[in-house]
Design a protein around this motif. Structure first.
Motif, PDB file in Angstrom:
ATOM      1  N   ASP A 244       0.850  -1.192   0.000  1.00 55.40           N
ATOM      2  CA  ASP A 244       0.000   0.000   0.000  1.00 55.40           C
ATOM      3  C   ASP A 244       0.888   1.245   0.000  1.00 55.40           C
ATOM      4  O   ASP A 244       1.844   1.332   0.765  1.00 55.40           O
ATOM      5  N   LYS A 245       0.553   2.190  -0.834  1.00 49.05           N
ATOM      6  CA  LYS A 245       1.423   3.352  -1.009  1.00 49.05           C
ATOM      7  C   LYS A 245       1.440   4.273   0.210  1.00 49.05           C
ATOM      8  O   LYS A 245       2.361   5.075   0.378  1.00 49.05           O
ATOM      9  N   GLN A 246       0.440   4.187   1.068  1.00 45.54           N
ATOM     10  CA  GLN A 246       0.414   4.986   2.290  1.00 45.54           C
ATOM     11  C   GLN A 246       1.027   4.247   3.480  1.00 45.54           C
ATOM     12  O   GLN A 246       1.774   4.815   4.273  1.00 45.54           O
ATOM     13  N   THR A 247       0.714   2.948   3.615  1.00 47.28           N
ATOM     14  CA  THR A 247       1.129   2.201   4.802  1.00 47.28           C
ATOM     15  C   THR A 247       2.300   1.253   4.568  1.00 47.28           C
ATOM     16  O   THR A 247       2.972   0.855   5.521  1.00 47.28           O
ATOM     17  N   GLY A 248       2.526   0.846   3.313  1.00 50.03           N
ATOM     18  CA  GLY A 248       3.540  -0.148   3.003  1.00 50.03           C
ATOM     19  C   GLY A 248       3.099  -1.577   3.259  1.00 50.03           C
ATOM     20  O   GLY A 248       3.887  -2.512   3.114  1.00 50.03           O
ATOM     21  N   LEU A 249       1.832  -1.774   3.639  1.00 52.31           N
ATOM     22  CA  LEU A 249       1.333  -3.096   4.016  1.00 52.31           C
ATOM     23  C   LEU A 249       0.896  -3.926   2.817  1.00 52.31           C
ATOM     24  O   LEU A 249       0.374  -3.393   1.838  1.00 52.31           O
ATOM     25  N   SER A 250       1.081  -5.233   2.930  1.00 52.41           N
ATOM     26  CA  SER A 250       0.494  -6.155   1.966  1.00 52.41           C
ATOM     27  C   SER A 250      -1.020  -6.185   2.201  1.00 52.41           C
ATOM     28  O   SER A 250      -1.499  -5.812   3.272  1.00 52.41           O
ATOM     29  N   PRO A 251      -1.804  -6.658   1.225  1.00 51.91           N
ATOM     30  CA  PRO A 251      -3.255  -6.451   1.302  1.00 51.91           C
ATOM     31  C   PRO A 251      -4.070  -7.488   2.062  1.00 51.91           C
ATOM     32  O   PRO A 251      -5.269  -7.278   2.244  1.00 51.91           O
ATOM     33  N   ASN A 252      -3.475  -8.602   2.544  1.00 52.43           N
ATOM     34  CA  ASN A 252      -4.315  -9.654   3.123  1.00 52.43           C
ATOM     35  C   ASN A 252      -3.708 -10.262   4.385  1.00 52.43           C
ATOM     36  O   ASN A 252      -2.521 -10.109   4.676  1.00 52.43           O
ATOM     37  N   PHE A 253      -4.598 -10.958   5.126  1.00 56.31           N
ATOM     38  CA  PHE A 253      -4.207 -11.669   6.341  1.00 56.31           C
ATOM     39  C   PHE A 253      -4.053 -13.152   5.988  1.00 56.31           C
ATOM     40  O   PHE A 253      -5.042 -13.888   5.924  1.00 56.31           O
ATOM     41  N   TRP A 254      -2.809 -13.569   5.755  1.00 55.04           N
ATOM     42  CA  TRP A 254      -2.548 -14.968   5.387  1.00 55.04           C
ATOM     43  C   TRP A 254      -2.440 -15.806   6.653  1.00 55.04           C
ATOM     44  O   TRP A 254      -1.691 -15.484   7.571  1.00 55.04           O
ATOM     45  N   GLY A 255      -3.154 -16.933   6.679  1.00 59.35           N
ATOM     46  CA  GLY A 255      -3.217 -17.757   7.869  1.00 59.35           C
ATOM     47  C   GLY A 255      -1.861 -18.192   8.385  1.00 59.35           C
ATOM     48  O   GLY A 255      -1.533 -18.003   9.559  1.00 59.35           O
ATOM     49  N   ARG A 256      -1.032 -18.780   7.527  1.00 54.89           N
ATOM     50  CA  ARG A 256       0.224 -19.318   8.036  1.00 54.89           C
ATOM     51  C   ARG A 256       1.178 -18.223   8.493  1.00 54.89           C
ATOM     52  O   ARG A 256       1.965 -18.439   9.424  1.00 54.89           O
ATOM     53  N   ALA A 257       1.109 -17.053   7.876  1.00 51.52           N
ATOM     54  CA  ALA A 257       1.966 -15.964   8.351  1.00 51.52           C
ATOM     55  C   ALA A 257       1.660 -15.654   9.817  1.00 51.52           C
ATOM     56  O   ALA A 257       2.567 -15.513  10.639  1.00 51.52           O
ATOM     57  N   MET A 258       0.370 -15.581  10.145  1.00 49.00           N
ATOM     58  CA  MET A 258       0.007 -15.350  11.548  1.00 49.00           C
ATOM     59  C   MET A 258       0.345 -16.553  12.412  1.00 49.00           C
ATOM     60  O   MET A 258       0.653 -16.414  13.594  1.00 49.00           O
ATOM     61  N   GLY A 259       0.330 -17.744  11.814  1.00 47.11           N
ATOM     62  CA  GLY A 259       0.745 -18.931  12.549  1.00 47.11           C
ATOM     63  C   GLY A 259       2.203 -18.861  12.960  1.00 47.11           C
ATOM     64  O   GLY A 259       2.565 -19.139  14.113  1.00 47.11           O
ATOM     65  N   TRP A 260       3.057 -18.464  12.026  1.00 48.25           N
ATOM     66  CA  TRP A 260       4.476 -18.298  12.342  1.00 48.25           C
ATOM     67  C   TRP A 260       4.657 -17.305  13.496  1.00 48.25           C
ATOM     68  O   TRP A 260       5.467 -17.531  14.405  1.00 48.25           O
ATOM     69  N   TYR A 261       3.919 -16.227  13.438  1.00 46.85           N
ATOM     70  CA  TYR A 261       4.094 -15.164  14.429  1.00 46.85           C
ATOM     71  C   TYR A 261       3.705 -15.624  15.832  1.00 46.85           C
ATOM     72  O   TYR A 261       4.421 -15.356  16.807  1.00 46.85           O
ATOM     73  N   GLY A 262       2.593 -16.339  15.945  1.00 45.13           N
ATOM     74  CA  GLY A 262       2.171 -16.828  17.254  1.00 45.13           C
ATOM     75  C   GLY A 262       3.157 -17.819  17.835  1.00 45.13           C
ATOM     76  O   GLY A 262       3.494 -17.753  19.031  1.00 45.13           O
ATOM     77  N   MET A 263       3.641 -18.746  17.011  1.00 43.06           N
ATOM     78  CA  MET A 263       4.637 -19.696  17.487  1.00 43.06           C
ATOM     79  C   MET A 263       5.910 -18.975  17.916  1.00 43.06           C
ATOM     80  O   MET A 263       6.571 -19.373  18.888  1.00 43.06           O
ATOM     81  N   ALA A 264       6.260 -17.918  17.201  1.00 45.79           N
ATOM     82  CA  ALA A 264       7.456 -17.159  17.557  1.00 45.79           C
ATOM     83  C   ALA A 264       7.334 -16.576  18.959  1.00 45.79           C
ATOM     84  O   ALA A 264       8.286 -16.640  19.753  1.00 45.79           O
TER      85      ALA A 264
END
Length: 416
Positions: A244-264
Motif C-alpha cells: 500500500d502506497k500509504q502504509t507499506g502493508l500487503s493487502p491480506n491476512f494470510w493464515g500461516r503468516a500469523m501462525g508463524w508469528y504466534g509460534m514465535a
C-alpha cells in the motif's frame, strides 16, 4: 459448512496422479517419492498422534534432508521445523531412532570445519536460522566442535543482517526494507535460545532487547487496528507493487503468516528472562493476537481459513498448517499461563477439527495431513502480488512439513 472443491496443483516429478482436496475425498494421495521410500513397516495405531505423525514423516522421508520433498540435501527451515517435533517426541519417549533422525540431518549438512552445505551467509536470509534450533539442541547433548562452529556461523549472520531504519531484520537481502511475519519465527527463537546459552551481561541484555524490538515493530506496523489481525508483510520503502502506497502493508491476512508469528512469541518466551522488563508486553501481544484469531475461527469445524477474514469467499479453504500452528500457540500459551485457560478448550476444538477433517490414515497406519498451502510469499520471481486470488490459488498438498511439524508440536501440547 460445505467444503468447496479446490483446484490443487500437482507437484512436479512427485505426484502420482492428481492431488485431491479434503472437499473431494478423505483419502490423501501420496507421491511417488512417498511410495518408493516406504519401508513397508506398519505404524502402530495405538500410539499418540504426535508419534504416529513423526513415524509417518520418517517413512515418507527416510533421511531428514528429504523433508519438504527435496531431491538433494539442503539447509532449509522446514527440516528444522519437523526436527523440533522430533526432538520433543524423543524427549517424551526416549526412542533413539528419533534422536538419530535429528542427528542424521546435522551430520549430513554440517561439515567438520563447521561450514554448512548449501548455506550462503551473504544472502542474509532469515529463514536459514530456524534449523539452528536443531543444532542448539544437539550441541547441548553432544558437544561436537563442528556443531558449535556452525552455530557461531549462523549467529554471525545477525551481526550484519540488513535492517529497517528502526532495527527490524529484513526478511532477505533480496527483499529490501521488508519485514514479514514469517521472519519472526525463523529468526527470533534461535536468537533468544543462542543468547540464553552463550551470552552474558550487557551482550545478552542488548540481544534480548533487540529480540523484543522485532515484535514491537511488527505490532507497530503490521497490526490492523480494526480486526487485530496482522498483515503478511510490510515494506518500509513502500516501493513494492504489493505494498500500500500509504502504509507499506500487503493487502491480506494470510493464515500461516500469523501462525508463524504466534509460534514465535510462545517459543521466544521460553528463553526471554523472567525478569526482562518487556516480557509482559510480549505476553500482551499474544493475548491481542489470540483474541483476533478466535473471531475468525470457523464455528463448525474449529479450523481457520487460508485467508483468515474471508471464509465465505470463492476459493478460500480451511488450511492445515495455519490451523496446526494456532492450536500449538493457544495450547502452549494456556499451559504456560500466558493466555487464559479457556484457550486450551479453543485449541482442543481446533485440534479435533484437524483430526476429523484434515487427517487420513492409510491401511499400514501411515498418517497424512491434508490441505496444506505449499508455499506463499510476496514479490520475487515470478512476482507474488499478495492478492486474495494469489493466496487461494497457490499449490495445495498433503504432508507439507510446514503443516506436519506444527501438527506434531500441537499434538504434544494436547497430549500433556
Amino acid at each position: 459448512m460445505k467444503f468447496q472443491t479446490l483446484k490443487i496443483l500437482s507437484i512436479t516429478a512427485l505426484a502420482s496422479g492428481m492431488f485431491l482436496s479434503c472437499a473431494q475425498t478423505k483419502t490423501a494421495t501420496t507421491s511417488k517419492a512417498t511410495t518408493e521410500t516406504s519401508t513397508g513397516k506398519a505404524i502402530p495405531t495405538n500410539l499418540k498422534w504426535s508419534e504416529r505423525m513423526l513415524l509417518s514423516e520418517m517413512k515418507r522421508f527416510p533421511e531428514a534432508w528429504m523433508l519438504d520433498f527435496f531431491k538433494a540435501p539442503k539447509w532449509s527451515y522446514p527440516n528444522g521445523l519437523v526436527l523440533k517435533g522430533a526432538e520433543e517426541v524423543y524427549k517424551k519417549t526416549g526412542k533413539k531412532e528419533y534422536f538419530d533422525y535429528i542427528k542424521g540431518y546435522a551430520d549430513e549438512m554440517v561439515n567438520a570445519d563447521g561450514s554448512i552445505k548449501t548455506y550462503d551467509i551473504k544472502k542474509y536470509n532469515i529463514d536459514m536460522l530456524n534449523s539452528g534450533n536443531m543444532l542448539l539442541y544437539l550441541y547441548s547433548v553432544d558437544k561436537q566442535d563442528k556443531y558449535l562452529k556452525a552455530l557461531q556461523l549462523l549467529r554471525s549472520q545477525l551481526n550484519d543482517h540488513p535492517r529497517t531504519s528502526e532495527g527490524g531484520f529484513w526478511h532477505k537481502k533480496i527483499y529490501p526494507s521488508q519485514m514479514w511475519l514469517d521472519g519472526l519465527y525463523m529468526g527470533q527463537p534461535f536468537y533468544a535460545n543462542y543468547t540464553q546459552l552463550f551470552e552474558k551481561g550487557d551482550s545478552a541484555n542488548k540481544a534480548y532487547d533487540d529480540i523484543v524490538n522485532q515484535f514491537d515493530l511488527i505490532q507497530k506496523h503490521l497490526k490492523d487496528p480494526k480486526t487485530g489481525l496482522l498483515y503478511h508483510g510490510w515494506d518500509e520503502s513502500k516501493e513494492q507493487a504489493w505494498a500500500d502506497k500509504q502504509t507499506g502493508l500487503s493487502p491480506n491476512f494470510w493464515g500461516r503468516a500469523m501462525g508463524w508469528y504466534g509460534m514465535a512469541i510462545v517459543d521466544v518466551l521460553d528463553f526471554l528472562p523472567q525478569n526482562h522488563p518487556e516480557r509482559a508486553r510480549l505476553i500482551s501481544y499474544l493475548n491481542s493476537y489470540s483474541e483476533a484469531l478466535v473471531k475468525v475461527q470457523d464455528s463448525k469445524t474449529g479450523l481457520w481459513y487460508q485467508v483468515l477474514d474471508k471464509g465465505g469467499e470463492k476459493g478460500n479453504y480451511l488450511e492445515a498448517s495455519a490451523s496446526s500452528m494456532f492450536v500449538y500457540t493457544f495450547a502452549k500459551g494456556a499451559r504456560k499461563g500466558y493466555l487464559p485457560t479457556s484457550y486450551k478448550t479453543i485449541a482442543k476444538k481446533g485440534y479435533d477439527g484437524i483430526i476429523k477433517n484434515l487427517i487420513s490414515v492409510e491401511k499400514d497406519g501411515t498418517v497424512n495431513l491434508n490441505q496444506n498451502c505449499a508455499v506463499a510469499g510476496l514479490g520475487g520471481t515470478p512476482y507474488r502480488s499478495g492478492t486474495y486470488e494469489y493466496y487461494v490459488n497457490e499449490e495445495i498438498r498433503s504432508n507439507d512439513p510446514k503443516g506436519t511439524g506444527p501438527f506434531i508440536l500441537a499434538s504434544l501440547e494436547l497430549e500433556k
